[in-house]
Write a protein that holds these residues in place. Structure first.
Motif, PDB file in Angstrom:
ATOM      1  N   LYS A 305      -7.857  -0.597  -4.877  1.00 27.54           N
ATOM      2  CA  LYS A 305      -7.759   0.726  -4.244  1.00 27.54           C
ATOM      3  C   LYS A 305      -7.001   0.681  -2.918  1.00 27.54           C
ATOM      4  O   LYS A 305      -7.126   1.583  -2.080  1.00 27.54           O
ATOM      5  N   ALA A 306      -6.207  -0.383  -2.728  1.00 25.15           N
ATOM      6  CA  ALA A 306      -5.391  -0.473  -1.514  1.00 25.15           C
ATOM      7  C   ALA A 306      -4.369   0.651  -1.475  1.00 25.15           C
ATOM      8  O   ALA A 306      -4.137   1.256  -0.424  1.00 25.15           O
ATOM      9  N   LEU A 307      -3.745   0.938  -2.616  1.00 27.92           N
ATOM     10  CA  LEU A 307      -2.765   2.024  -2.671  1.00 27.92           C
ATOM     11  C   LEU A 307      -3.434   3.356  -2.352  1.00 27.92           C
ATOM     12  O   LEU A 307      -2.911   4.153  -1.554  1.00 27.92           O
ATOM     13  N   GLU A 308      -4.592   3.592  -2.948  1.00 27.33           N
ATOM     14  CA  GLU A 308      -5.319   4.840  -2.698  1.00 27.33           C
ATOM     15  C   GLU A 308      -5.716   4.956  -1.228  1.00 27.33           C
ATOM     16  O   GLU A 308      -5.572   6.019  -0.606  1.00 27.33           O
ATOM     17  N   SER A 309      -6.182   3.854  -0.642  1.00 24.97           N
ATOM     18  CA  SER A 309      -6.585   3.863   0.763  1.00 24.97           C
ATOM     19  C   SER A 309      -5.391   4.100   1.678  1.00 24.97           C
ATOM     20  O   SER A 309      -5.501   4.800   2.698  1.00 24.97           O
ATOM     21  N   CYS A 310      -4.252   3.513   1.317  1.00 25.66           N
ATOM     22  CA  CYS A 310      -3.045   3.708   2.125  1.00 25.66           C
ATOM     23  C   CYS A 310      -2.582   5.162   2.064  1.00 25.66           C
ATOM     24  O   CYS A 310      -2.173   5.732   3.080  1.00 25.66           O
ATOM     25  N   GLU A 311      -2.654   5.752   0.885  1.00 31.61           N
ATOM     26  CA  GLU A 311      -2.291   7.163   0.743  1.00 31.61           C
ATOM     27  C   GLU A 311      -3.220   8.043   1.584  1.00 31.61           C
ATOM     28  O   GLU A 311      -2.781   9.028   2.191  1.00 31.61           O
ATOM     29  N   THR A 312      -4.492   7.675   1.642  1.00 27.38           N
ATOM     30  CA  THR A 312      -5.441   8.431   2.465  1.00 27.38           C
ATOM     31  C   THR A 312      -5.092   8.316   3.940  1.00 27.38           C
ATOM     32  O   THR A 312      -5.141   9.306   4.691  1.00 27.38           O
ATOM     33  N   LEU A 313      -4.722   7.107   4.366  1.00 23.64           N
ATOM     34  CA  LEU A 313      -4.298   6.920   5.754  1.00 23.64           C
ATOM     35  C   LEU A 313      -3.076   7.785   6.060  1.00 23.64           C
ATOM     36  O   LEU A 313      -3.004   8.419   7.123  1.00 23.64           O
ATOM     37  N   ILE A 314      -2.125   7.804   5.136  1.00 21.39           N
ATOM     38  CA  ILE A 314      -0.921   8.612   5.333  1.00 21.39           C
ATOM     39  C   ILE A 314      -1.285  10.086   5.488  1.00 21.39           C
ATOM     40  O   ILE A 314      -0.798  10.768   6.393  1.00 21.39           O
ATOM     41  N   GLU A 315      -2.153  10.565   4.614  1.00 23.77           N
ATOM     42  CA  GLU A 315      -2.564  11.969   4.676  1.00 23.77           C
ATOM     43  C   GLU A 315      -3.279  12.282   5.989  1.00 23.77           C
ATOM     44  O   GLU A 315      -3.041  13.333   6.601  1.00 23.77           O
ATOM     45  N   ASN A 316      -4.133  11.356   6.434  1.00 23.96           N
ATOM     46  CA  ASN A 316      -4.878  11.587   7.673  1.00 23.96           C
ATOM     47  C   ASN A 316      -3.948  11.600   8.887  1.00 23.96           C
ATOM     48  O   ASN A 316      -4.067  12.460   9.771  1.00 23.96           O
TER      49      ASN A 316
END
Length: 350
Positions: A305-316
Motif C-alpha cells: 500500500k505504498a502507492l496508495e499511501s503516497c497518493e494520499t500524501l499527494i492529495e493531502n
C-alpha cells in the motif's frame, strides 16, 4: 497573459540569452559547439514551472507585465538545466526528456571520434563543466534582465539561498541513497530541499519580493508553495516508477534501477514483510533490472500500500496548497493562474 503566452515569452527570453552567449564560446574555439548543442537539446524540453510561478507571484504582488520580469524568471530554467545535468551524472541516468542525457552525449562523441582514454570519464567531466557553465549563466541572465536595480537587489538574496538549498537537497538525496535507511521522514526532508523549495516556494518568493512584497506576504506564499512543491515531487516519484516512458522521457522503472530512496520506496519498506524487504534490497539499485524485475518491485509497492499511501500524501499536500492559495492576498488574475499551475503540478496520474 495566458499560460501559453508566458511559456512562449519565457522560451524567447531564454533562447535569446543563449544565442548571445553562443559567439562568446565559439570565439574561443569551434570545439565548444558540442557543449552548446547539448544545452540546446536540454532546453528544448521542460514544463517551465519555475518561471511561471515566479512571474505570477510578481503579478500577484502588483508587478507590471513586462519583458524584463519574463527574462528574470526565465533565468530559473538555466538553474534547472544545471541541476538536471549534474543530477543525471550523479544518478548515472542514460536519458533526460526523452533524449540521451548530457554526459551520455559527450561519452558517445568521444567514442565516435575514437579518441584515446575513457569515453565515460570524458562524458562525465564534460557534463560537469557544462552544468557549471550554465549555473554561472543563470545569475548573469538574472542580473542583465533589465529589471530596476531595486527589484534585483530585493530578489538576489532569495536567488542565492535557492541555489544553496538545491545543492544541499541534492547532497541529502545522495546521502539517503548511500545510507539506504528507507526512512519516510528523511525522504520527505529531501523532497523539501531538493524540490519543494526550489521548484515552487523560492520562485514564488523571488517574483513577489522583486515586486515589493512584505515578509508576511512571503510567509503566506510559503504556506501554499511548500505543500504544493511536496505534492509535485511525490507525483514525480510515482511517475518515476509507474509512469509511461512516452510521458516521463525515461525508461520504465528507471528510478528503481537508479536506487532512488524516495518517499514511495520508504513507505514500502515501512510496511514490507521479510520477503518483500529482501526483494527490495536485492533489486533496488540494480542497473540491469529488466521489465520483469520492474514489475516485481511495482507489485511490492502496490501490495504494501505504498502507492496508495503516497497518493494520499499527494492529495493531502495538494489540499493544503489549495486552501492556502484561497487565503493569500494576491490579484484575481494571479490566483486563477496559480490555481491552473496547482492542477498541472499535482493532477498527473499514472
Amino acid at each position: 497573459m495566458t499560460p501559453s503566452r508566458v511559456r512562449k515569452e519565457v522560451d524567447e527570453a531564454l533562447y535569446a540569452f543563449v544565442d548571445r552567449q553562443r559567439p562568446v564560446l565559439l570565439s574561443i574555439t569551434e570545439d565548444l559547439a558540442p557543449m552548446l548543442g547539448a544545452l540546446d537539446s536540454l532546453l528544448s524540453g521542460g514544463k517551465r514551472l519555475r518561471p511561471a510561478f515566479c512571474y505570477w507571484s510578481w503579478r500577484g504582488a502588483g508587478g507590471a507585465d513586462c519583458p524584463e520580469i519574463l527574462a528574470a524568471a526565465a533565468s530559473l530554467e538555466l538553474l534547472q538545466a544545471s541541476a538536471l545535468i549534474h543530477d543525471d551524472v550523479m544518478d548515472g541516468s542514460d536519458t533526460r526528456r526523452g533524449q540521451p542525457s548530457a554526459h551520455r552525449k559527450f561519452e558517445a562523441m568521444h567514442h565516435a571520434e575514437g579518441w584515446p582514454g575513457g569515453s565515460e570519464a570524458f562524458g562525465t567531466g564534460a557534463a560537469i563543466l557544462l552544468g557549471d557553465l550554465v549555473l554561472s549563466w543563470c545569475g548573469e541572465m538574472f542580473d542583465t534582465s533589465g529589471l530596476p536595480q531595486e527589484a534585483l537587489s530585493a530578489g538576489r538574496p532569495i536567488y542565492d539561498i535557492m541555489r544553496t538549498e538545491v545543492m544541499c537537497g541534492q547532497y541529502l538525496d545522495m546521502l539517503e541513497q548511500a545510507r539506504g535507511t528507507g526512512d519516510v521522514e528523511s525522504a520527505l526532508r529531501v523532497v523539501k530541499y531538493k524540490s519543494a523549495k526550489y521548484t515552487i516556494e523560492r520562485p514564488l518568493h523571488l517574483g513577489a519580493a522583486m515586486a515589493g512584497a512584505s515578509k508576511e506576504d512571503l510567509e503566506a506564499l510559503s504556506s501554499y508553495g511548500l505543500p504544493l512543491g511536496a505534492a509535485f515531487q511525490l507525483r514525480d516519484d510515482v511517475l518515476g516508477v509507474f509512469g509511461d516512458p512516452a510521458e516521463t522521457g525515461k525508461p520504465a522503472g528507471d528510478d528503481l534501477r537508479e536506487g532512488k530512496r524516495t518517499a514511495l520506496i520508504a513507505l514500502a519498506y515501512q510496511e514490507a514483510d521479510a520477503a518483500q524487504r529482501e526483494a527490495l534490497d536485492k533489486h533496488l539499485g540494480d542497473p540491469d533490472l529488466d521489465l520483469e524485475g520492474v514489475k516485481k518491485l511495482r507489485a511490492i509497492l502496490v501490495d504494501t500500500k505504498a502507492l496508495e499511501s503516497c497518493e494520499t500524501l499527494i492529495e493531502n499536500f495538494a489540499s493544503q496548497a489549495y486552501t492556502a492559495l484561497g487565503e493569500i492576498q494576491i490579484t484575481d488574475e494571479a490566483r486563477a493562474a496559480l490555481t491552473d499551475l496547482t492542477v498541472a503540478a499535482t493532477a498527473r496520474r499514472v
